[in-house]
Design an enzyme around this catalytic site. Structure first.
Site, PDB file in Angstrom:
ATOM      1  N   ALA A   1       0.870  -1.179   0.000  1.00 25.68           N
ATOM      2  CA  ALA A   1       0.000   0.000   0.000  1.00 25.68           C
ATOM      3  C   ALA A   1       0.900   1.219   0.000  1.00 25.68           C
ATOM      4  O   ALA A   1       2.049   1.149   0.454  1.00 25.68           O
ATOM      5  CB  ALA A   1      -0.881  -0.015   1.237  1.00 25.68           C
TER       6      ALA A   1
ATOM      7  N   GLY B   1       0.429  -4.976   1.025  1.00 30.63           N
ATOM      8  CA  GLY B   1      -0.780  -5.023   0.198  1.00 30.63           C
ATOM      9  C   GLY B   1      -0.534  -5.664  -1.165  1.00 30.63           C
ATOM     10  O   GLY B   1      -1.462  -6.191  -1.781  1.00 30.63           O
TER      11      GLY B   1
ATOM     12  N   GLU C   1      -0.761  -9.291  -0.496  1.00 32.08           N
ATOM     13  CA  GLU C   1      -2.181  -9.554  -0.202  1.00 32.08           C
ATOM     14  C   GLU C   1      -2.995  -9.604  -1.497  1.00 32.08           C
ATOM     15  O   GLU C   1      -3.910 -10.413  -1.644  1.00 32.08           O
ATOM     16  CB  GLU C   1      -2.722  -8.480   0.748  1.00 32.08           C
TER      17      GLU C   1
ATOM     18  N   GLU D   1       4.296  -5.316   7.373  1.00 28.37           N
ATOM     19  CA  GLU D   1       3.473  -4.329   8.096  1.00 28.37           C
ATOM     20  C   GLU D   1       3.915  -4.112   9.539  1.00 28.37           C
ATOM     21  O   GLU D   1       3.883  -2.983  10.035  1.00 28.37           O
ATOM     22  CB  GLU D   1       1.992  -4.751   8.075  1.00 28.37           C
TER      23      GLU D   1
HETATM   24  N1  DAK Z   1       4.603   3.282  -0.805  1.00 24.55           N
HETATM   25  C1  DAK Z   1       5.021   4.460  -1.353  1.00 24.55           C
HETATM   26  N2  DAK Z   1       6.162   4.580  -2.027  1.00 24.55           N
HETATM   27  C2  DAK Z   1       6.924   3.484  -2.163  1.00 24.55           C
HETATM   28  C3  DAK Z   1       6.552   2.234  -1.637  1.00 24.55           C
HETATM   29  C4  DAK Z   1       5.306   2.145  -0.918  1.00 24.55           C
HETATM   30  N3  DAK Z   1       4.869   1.022  -0.396  1.00 24.55           N
HETATM   31  N4  DAK Z   1       7.522   1.329  -1.919  1.00 24.55           N
HETATM   32  C5  DAK Z   1       8.453   2.005  -2.615  1.00 24.55           C
HETATM   33  N5  DAK Z   1       8.095   3.296  -2.775  1.00 24.55           N
HETATM   34  C6  DAK Z   1       8.827   4.350  -3.462  1.00 24.55           C
HETATM   35  C7  DAK Z   1      10.047   4.751  -2.638  1.00 24.55           C
HETATM   36  O1  DAK Z   1       9.681   5.707  -1.626  1.00 24.55           O
HETATM   37  C8  DAK Z   1      10.920   5.364  -3.715  1.00 24.55           C
HETATM   38  O2  DAK Z   1      10.432   6.650  -4.034  1.00 24.55           O
HETATM   39  P1  DAK Z   1      11.433   7.913  -4.171  1.00 24.55           P
HETATM   40  O3  DAK Z   1      12.172   7.980  -2.876  1.00 24.55           O
HETATM   41  O4  DAK Z   1      12.309   7.537  -5.348  1.00 24.55           O
HETATM   42  O5  DAK Z   1      10.511   9.061  -4.426  1.00 24.55           O
HETATM   43  C9  DAK Z   1      10.647   4.486  -4.948  1.00 24.55           C
HETATM   44  O6  DAK Z   1       9.381   3.835  -4.673  1.00 24.55           O
HETATM   45  C10 DAK Z   1      11.697   3.401  -5.156  1.00 24.55           C
HETATM   46  O7  DAK Z   1      11.846   2.677  -3.945  1.00 24.55           O
HETATM   47  P2  DAK Z   1      13.264   2.487  -3.226  1.00 24.55           P
HETATM   48  O8  DAK Z   1      14.194   3.601  -3.550  1.00 24.55           O
HETATM   49  O9  DAK Z   1      12.999   2.228  -1.782  1.00 24.55           O
HETATM   50  O10 DAK Z   1      13.803   1.157  -3.947  1.00 24.55           O
HETATM   51  P3  DAK Z   1      14.800   0.079  -3.342  1.00 24.55           P
HETATM   52  O11 DAK Z   1      15.186  -0.796  -4.491  1.00 24.55           O
HETATM   53  O12 DAK Z   1      15.879   0.729  -2.550  1.00 24.55           O
HETATM   54  O13 DAK Z   1      13.936  -0.789  -2.313  1.00 24.55           O
HETATM   55  C11 DAK Z   1      11.914  -1.949  -1.565  1.00 24.55           C
HETATM   56  C12 DAK Z   1      12.834  -1.555  -2.776  1.00 24.55           C
HETATM   57  C13 DAK Z   1      10.664  -2.613  -2.143  1.00 24.55           C
HETATM   58  C14 DAK Z   1      12.659  -2.939  -0.673  1.00 24.55           C
HETATM   59  C15 DAK Z   1      11.597  -0.657  -0.779  1.00 24.55           C
HETATM   60  O14 DAK Z   1      11.069   0.326  -1.686  1.00 24.55           O
HETATM   61  C16 DAK Z   1      10.597  -0.885   0.315  1.00 24.55           C
HETATM   62  O15 DAK Z   1      10.944  -1.392   1.391  1.00 24.55           O
HETATM   63  N6  DAK Z   1       9.361  -0.450   0.076  1.00 24.55           N
HETATM   64  C17 DAK Z   1       8.326  -0.448   1.068  1.00 24.55           C
HETATM   65  C18 DAK Z   1       7.829  -1.840   1.298  1.00 24.55           C
HETATM   66  C19 DAK Z   1       6.739  -1.785   2.317  1.00 24.55           C
HETATM   67  O16 DAK Z   1       6.989  -1.656   3.522  1.00 24.55           O
HETATM   68  N7  DAK Z   1       5.520  -1.733   1.810  1.00 24.55           N
HETATM   69  C20 DAK Z   1       4.354  -1.431   2.591  1.00 24.55           C
HETATM   70  C21 DAK Z   1       3.921  -2.659   3.322  1.00 24.55           C
HETATM   71  S1  DAK Z   1       2.645  -2.249   4.419  1.00 24.55           S
HETATM   72  C22 DAK Z   1      -4.461  -0.071   4.544  1.00 24.55           C
HETATM   73  C23 DAK Z   1      -4.555  -1.417   4.236  1.00 24.55           C
HETATM   74  C24 DAK Z   1      -3.443  -2.134   4.025  1.00 24.55           C
HETATM   75  C25 DAK Z   1      -2.210  -1.552   4.130  1.00 24.55           C
HETATM   76  C26 DAK Z   1      -2.136  -0.216   4.444  1.00 24.55           C
HETATM   77  C27 DAK Z   1      -3.239   0.532   4.660  1.00 24.55           C
HETATM   78  N8  DAK Z   1      -5.614   0.689   4.769  1.00 24.55           N
HETATM   79  C28 DAK Z   1      -6.872   0.051   4.687  1.00 24.55           C
HETATM   80  C29 DAK Z   1      -5.532   2.044   5.152  1.00 24.55           C
HETATM   81  C30 DAK Z   1      -1.036  -2.321   3.847  1.00 24.55           C
HETATM   82  C31 DAK Z   1       0.126  -1.830   4.183  1.00 24.55           C
HETATM   83  C32 DAK Z   1       1.293  -2.302   3.493  1.00 24.55           C
HETATM   84  O17 DAK Z   1       1.291  -2.694   2.349  1.00 24.55           O
END
Ligand code: DAK
Length: 258
Positions: free
Chosen positions: A66, A112, A115, A135
């Site tokens: 997400a 997400g 998921e 998460e």
């Molecule tokens: N959201 C927003 N931007 C993201 C992103 C994300 N999930 N994942 C990556 N990006 C963006 C990064 O911020 C970066 O943007 P800039 O800094 O260039 O502007 C760009 O994509 C490239 O990412 P990285 O520079 O970080 O690339 P790397 O190769 O270094 O790393 C990575 C890749 C996939 C390991 C890393 O980007 C990462 O850890 N990403 C986040 C993974 C994560 O934690 N995802 C979220 C999981 S929690 C909800 C329901 C469900 C959820 C939430 C709310 N509601 C009902 C409200 C679920 C939550 C989740 O999914």
């Protein structure tokens, strides 16, 4: 009107939907969720579509979760409400699709994103795919059915390990635990998913719909409500504030535990 983040192509009964938001590794913001939900719904009413393949644009990510920037300032009721609406409008709609959905996981499938892949009926991954539910490292829990579907797919023990560590597993491990059905080289991923989808597409559409219903009927829905409620509560904690702030500031979190 801005371009849709969902690319569509239909060939021989197989509709391929590609999530395309490469600047954020295809992260699920509101626009992506709404456009994807609309595309899945439209496919239900299009007799030319027999099977759906779902993938991400580029070679780096299926969906990196997400959009963290979007949910970082949510409160409890916004969190609960969005989890409920997201589950019903998109994730349940995929799982309850009358037409089989095959996820082609072409890189990171996190939070997400995993998921979403788990709401599909079959998953194929490329060798470079990495999957996880991070998460808890952000101060929340999976809110789009992940705690339920992961346990259904891989069993309680492996699901507990993945949910509680928040760690990522490579494609081979995902194959071994049954999270994905097959692993192929990246250049063969889409073709492999489309060939599998074509095999399904040759079968009777009414039988496919009945088979989907029957398999899914064996799984309880009760846990999904618990997940939504617990997910919403996470948004009241200092741990959540610290987890999301640390991600946005590109540093490690220091959780207060309250
Ligand atoms: N959201 C927003 N931007 C993201 C992103 C994300 N999930 N994942 C990556 N990006 C963006 C990064 O911020 C970066 O943007 P800039 O800094 O260039 O502007 C760009 O994509 C490239 O990412 P990285 O520079 O970080 O690339 P790397 O190769 O270094 O790393 C990575 C890749 C996939 C390991 C890393 O980007 C990462 O850890 N990403 C986040 C993974 C994560 O934690 N995802 C979220 C999981 S929690 C909800 C329901 C469900 C959820 C939430 C709310 N509601 C009902 C409200 C679920 C939550 C989740 O999914």
């Amino acid at each position: 009107m801005p371009d849709s983040p969902i690319l569509k192509s239909l060939e021989d009964g197989v509709l391929t939907l590609t999530i395309s938001r490469p600047e954020a590794l295809n992260a699920l913001n509101r626009q992506v969720i709404d456009a994807l939900a609309a595309a899945i719904e439209a496919a239900q009413n299009n007799a030319e579509v027999r099977v759906i393949v779902l993938t991400g644009a580029g070679e780096k990510a299926f969906v990196a979760g997400a959009d963290i920037k979007e949910f970082a300032d949510f409160n409890q009721s916004q969190g609960e409400d969005l989890a409920r609406r997201g589950q019903r409008n998109l994730f349940d709609r995929i799982e309850q699709s009358r037409k089989p959905v095959v996820a082609a996981i072409n890189g990171f499938a996190l939070g997400g994103g995993l998921e979403l892949a788990m709401a599909a009926h079959v998953r194929i991954a490329s060798t470079n795919a990495r999957m996880g539910l991070p998460e808890v490292s952000l101060g929340v829990i999976p809110g789009y059915g992940g705690t339920q579907r992961l346990a259904q797919i891989v069993g309680k023990g492996k699901a507990m390990e993945m949910v509680l560590t928040g760690g990522m597993i490579p494609a081979d491990d995902a194959l071994q635990c049954g999270l994905v059905n097959q692993v192929v080289e990246p250049e063969l991923l889409l073709e492999t998913a489309q060939i599998l989808a074509s095999k399904m597409a040759k079968n009777a559409p009414t039988s496919l719909a009945a088979a989907l219903d029957s398999v899914l009927a064996g799984y309880s829905r009760e846990g999904f409500e618990v997940e939504i409620e617990r997910f919403g509560k996470c948004f009241t904690t200092d741990d959540f504030k610290e987890g999301t702030t640390a991600f946005l500031e590109k540093r490690k979190p220091n959780f207060p535990g309250s």
